[in-house]
Every structure is written in structure tokens, then in C-alpha cells.
Write an enzyme that holds these catalytic residues in place. Structure first.
Site, PDB file in Angstrom:
ATOM      1  N   GLU A 157      -3.199   7.524  -4.472  1.00  0.00           N
ATOM      2  CA  GLU A 157      -3.212   6.272  -3.712  1.00  0.00           C
ATOM      3  C   GLU A 157      -2.999   5.092  -4.654  1.00  0.00           C
ATOM      4  OE1 GLU A 157      -6.959   4.594  -2.084  1.00  0.00           O
ATOM      5  OE2 GLU A 157      -5.971   4.740  -0.135  1.00  0.00           O
ATOM      6  N   TYR A 191       0.858  -1.202   0.000  1.00  0.00           N
ATOM      7  CA  TYR A 191       0.000   0.000   0.000  1.00  0.00           C
ATOM      8  C   TYR A 191       0.884   1.238   0.000  1.00  0.00           C
ATOM      9  CZ  TYR A 191      -3.164   3.682   1.385  1.00  0.00           C
ATOM     10  OH  TYR A 191      -3.878   4.853   1.407  1.00  0.00           O
TER      11      TYR A 191
END
Ligand code: ADP
Ligand code: MG
Length: 398
Positions: free
Chosen positions: A207, A119
Site C-alpha cells: 500500500e 492512493y
């Protein structure tokens, strides 16, 4: 402003980020040619909506056993079959709300052999007032759940704007991700690229969930969500063109034409207020008296009667609105201008729900006189508390 995954990937590719080949399509007849243009033998068909959690999402029309909004396909035929099943249907994910979003475009992408999912996000860290990376080895899943259950697995690396991403930052990031070998070398190029894209394009969020390490040891951007600072859009006409109005609330689109700060909400009291702080406290006090606001709306300081009319029309066009509260503190904004706008709008669209008006400040007497003499059934209020109680009582009585 948000853009689709395929647009975000095209943008990052221009900066040199490792992104797979892919083609965005809008109709099923484009599916075969799109798949054939990719190397294969593994393909992925990805729903393009402005919401995450697509992989685990469900299509309303296809029943609970159908596959989700991100599907692997092992041949061109399988790609075509999936496209036919997905396109035009409604995808419900954790982020769309129960109504879901219609899938009007799909992204057909080269499939990757995944070793591990990481992530990565870049955002503006409010605590330091700087751009920061958020890094975790727990990619591909719900990062909020990781933050809740295992916060030690989330690392924040703050970047000094004078230096940009330094070698020391790269080491910190690579360690946070546990990168080694080729992937560590790739990270050394990728992290500064992402940071530069974020700053140059005035992003508010970038993101990548997941950033993957592939079985060949290299990094690849597998998913990409990008939001831009709306106030900086005038500097990026090329990005403004990527806006997909079908992803946005119609009332918010109309409000943006009039430069109104408007956010649609789920409640049933429409609010017209000037000043963000007063708008927030108006919403709070409505909740305090047991009801929910239908919107946030700040008509701003120097609003004209036309702008107020537009704002009032947006509020009345919402079928969920069962009552309207106008709460104006006239400083720069004059109360008579508000009254003029409200009366004009009511003349044009009618008034079918109770309306409570609280005016205070510059030219308040003139504004009140206009409303009182209009013959409209307006409930006037003395202060914020009185106004909130009156509108709540009015919709309960209705
Ligand atoms: P979302 O976050 O909306 O669910 P993602 O793009 O993250 O969508 O896809 C969900 C999952 O699907 C990923 O975590 C990954 O496991 C898999 N996936 C997505 N794209 C690819 C691809 N090109 N190749 C292989 N697997 C993929
Ligand atoms: Mg994702």
C-alpha cells in the site's frame, strides 16, 4: 508478516521505484549525521511503527497540543529537536488501539514538494482470485472513508497473471490517477515494477498512501506499507530477517515458535481448540452466551502433548484470561494426547481459573478418564453448547 516503512522503501528502491533518500535511526545521537547526509533544506522525521495514521497520531507522553508522528523539519537542528522529542514515546493512531505503540526507531527522509497525493495499493482480490491494483486520486487520507463516502473515486484494476501488467492496464491506471506529462511516463515504469515486487516477494499487501506527484511533475513513493504471506516466508530468508519482534504480541511470538495458529484477542475466555472451523464456532458460541474469547487458537491436527502444553501455557500466561475452554474433536488429534498436554501444563504452571473441557472423538474415554482421575477441578461438558454455557457460568460465578 509486516515490515517497517523504511524497509519497504529500501525493497522497492531495489526494484527501481522512485523513493526519496532517507536514513533509519535508533537513537538521538544518530540524528544529526543522518540529517546532514540528506540534501535538505526540507526534512521529514517519521515514526517507524507497524501502524498507519502516524501523521495524525498523538504521543501519549507529550499532551494533546504536540505535533504528530510524521513531522516536517526545515533544518538539521529542527530534525534533532524532533527526534529528541519523539523517540521512546508512545504513539497512538487510528490503527494502534488506545494503548499505542512505542516509537523505537525513526526514519529521517528527504522532504518532498507535493503537488498532489494519490492512493495506490496492490492486493489479492478475492472475487477474481487475482492480483489487483486499487487506485484513487484521494491519497494521503483514510481510504476506508473514501470507500464509504465516494466509492466512485476508487478504481480496481485486475491483472491477468499470464501477462502481468499490460500497456492497457497502464493506461487504465494512469487514467484512474489522472496522470499526465512526466508523471504519466513515470507511471508506465512504476506500475509493472510494483506488481513484480508484489509477486516475486509473495506480498499480501503493498500500500502506497500517498503516492505523490511532485511539483517537478515526477512521481514518488512517499509512504509504503508491505505485508508478506507468512506461509511463503521460508522462500525469503532475507525478508524474514526484517521481522521486528518488538512490534508483535509476545504471546503470538511464543505461539509461532510452536507453529500454533494463535491470535490474541480482547476477551477473557481462553480457548484451546483443534481445527480453524471449530475454533471459529467456539468463539461464536462464547459470544452468543454473552462473553468474549481471549484468543483464537487452533492446535492443529497432529499436535503432540508438548505442543498442547505450550498452548495451554500461552493461554494461562494472559492475565485477562478468567476461564479456559478446551474444545477438542478428536479425529487425527487424539483426546488422550490433549488430556496429557493439559495435565502436564497444569502441573507446571498451576490452574487458577475455571477450566471446562469438552472432548469428543478418537480415544475420548481414555482422555476423559485421565482428566477425571487427575484430581483437578475440571468441569466436563458434553457438547459445544453445554461447554460454552458452563464456562460462561463459571467465570460469572468467579
Ligand atoms: P501515515 O500514513 O502513517 O500518516 P505518511 O507517510 O503517509 O504516514 O505521512 C503522512 C503525511 O505526511 C503524508 O500524507 C504527507 O503529506 C506527509 N509526508 C510524509 N512523508 C513526507 C515527505 N518525505 N515529504 C513531505 N511530506 C511528507
Ligand atoms: Mg500514509
Amino acid at each position: 508478516m509486516n515490515i517497517h516503512e523504511h524497509q519497504a522503501k529500501a525493497l522497492l528502491k531495489e526494484y527501481g521505484a522512485p523513493v526519496a533518500e532517507g536514513v533509519a535511526i535508533f537513537s538521538a545521537d544518530e540524528a544529526e549525521a543522518a540529517a546532514k547526509s540528506l540534501p535538505g533544506p526540507l526534512y521529514v522525521v517519521k515514526s517507524q511503527i507497524h501502524a498507519g495514521g502516524r501523521g495524525k497520531g498523538k504521543f501519549t507522553e507529550l499532551g494533546p497540543d504536540a505535533k504528530g508522528g510524521v513531522r516536517l523539519a526545515k533544518s538539521v537542528d529542527e530534525v534533532v529537536a524532533n527526534v529528541k522529542e519523539m523517540l521512546g514515546n508512545t504513539l497512538v493512531t487510528k490503527q494502534t488501539g488506545p494503548a499505542g505503540k512505542q516509537v523505537n526507531r525513526l526514519y529521517i527522509e528527504d522532504g518532498a514538494d507535493i503537488e498532489s497525493e494519490l492512493y495506490l495499493s496492490i492486493l489479492v482480490d478475492r472475487e477474481t482470485g487475482r492480483v489487483a491494483f486499487v487506485a484513487s486520486t484521494e491519497g494521503g487520507m483514510d481510504i476506508e472513508a473514501v470507500a464509504e463516502e465516494t466509492p466512485e473515486k476508487i478504481h480496481t484494476i485486475v491483472i491477468d497473471p499470464d501477462t502481468g501488467v499490460t500497456d492497457a492496464d497502464i493506461v487504465k491506471l494512469s487514467d484512474a490517477f489522472g496522470l499526465s506529462g512526466e508523471a504519466r511516463v513515470d507511471g508506465g515504469t512504476l506500475f509493472p515494477i510494483l506488481y513484480n515486487a508484489f509477486v516475486e516477494k509473495d506480498m499480501s499487501l503493498l500500500e502506497i498512501n500517498p503516492l505523490i506527484v511532485m511539483t517537478d511533475g515526477h512521481l514518488r513513493v512517499l509512504d509504503a506499507k508491505v505485508s508478506f504471506d507468512g506461509n511463503a516466508m521460508f522462500r525469503h530468508p532475507d525478508i524474514a530477517e526484517l521481522r521486528d519482534l518488538s512490534e508483535e504480541d509476545e504471546k503470538e511470538i511464543e505461539a509461532s515458535k510452536w507453529d500454533l495458529a494463535y491470535v490474541a484477542l480482547d476477551g477473557n475466555i481462553g480457548c484451546m481448540v483443534n481445527g480453524a472451523g471449530l475454533a471459529m464456532s467456539t468463539m461464536d458460541i462464547i459470544k452468543l452466551y454473552g462473553e468474549e474469547p481471549a484468543n483464537f487458537l487452533d492446535v492443529g491436527g497432529g499436535a503432540t502433548a508438548e505442543k498442547v502444553t505450550a498452548a495451554f501455557k500461552i493461554i494461562t500466561a494472559d492475565p485477562a484470561v478468567k476461564g479456559i475452554l478446551v474444545n477438542i474433536f478428536g479425529g487425527i488429534m487424539r483426546c488422550d494426547v490433549i488430556a496429557e498436554g493439559v495435565l502436564k501444563a497444569v502441573k507446571e504452571v498451576g490452574l487458577e481459573v475455571p477450566l471446562v473441557v469438552r472432548l469428543e472423538g478418537t480415544r475420548v474415554a481414555e482422555g476423559q478418564k485421565m482428566i477425571n482421575e487427575s484430581g483437578l477441578n475440571v468441569i466436563s461438558a458434553n457438547d459445544l453448547d453445554d461447554a460454552a454455557q458452563k464456562i460462561v457460568a463459571a467465570i460469572k460465578g468467579a
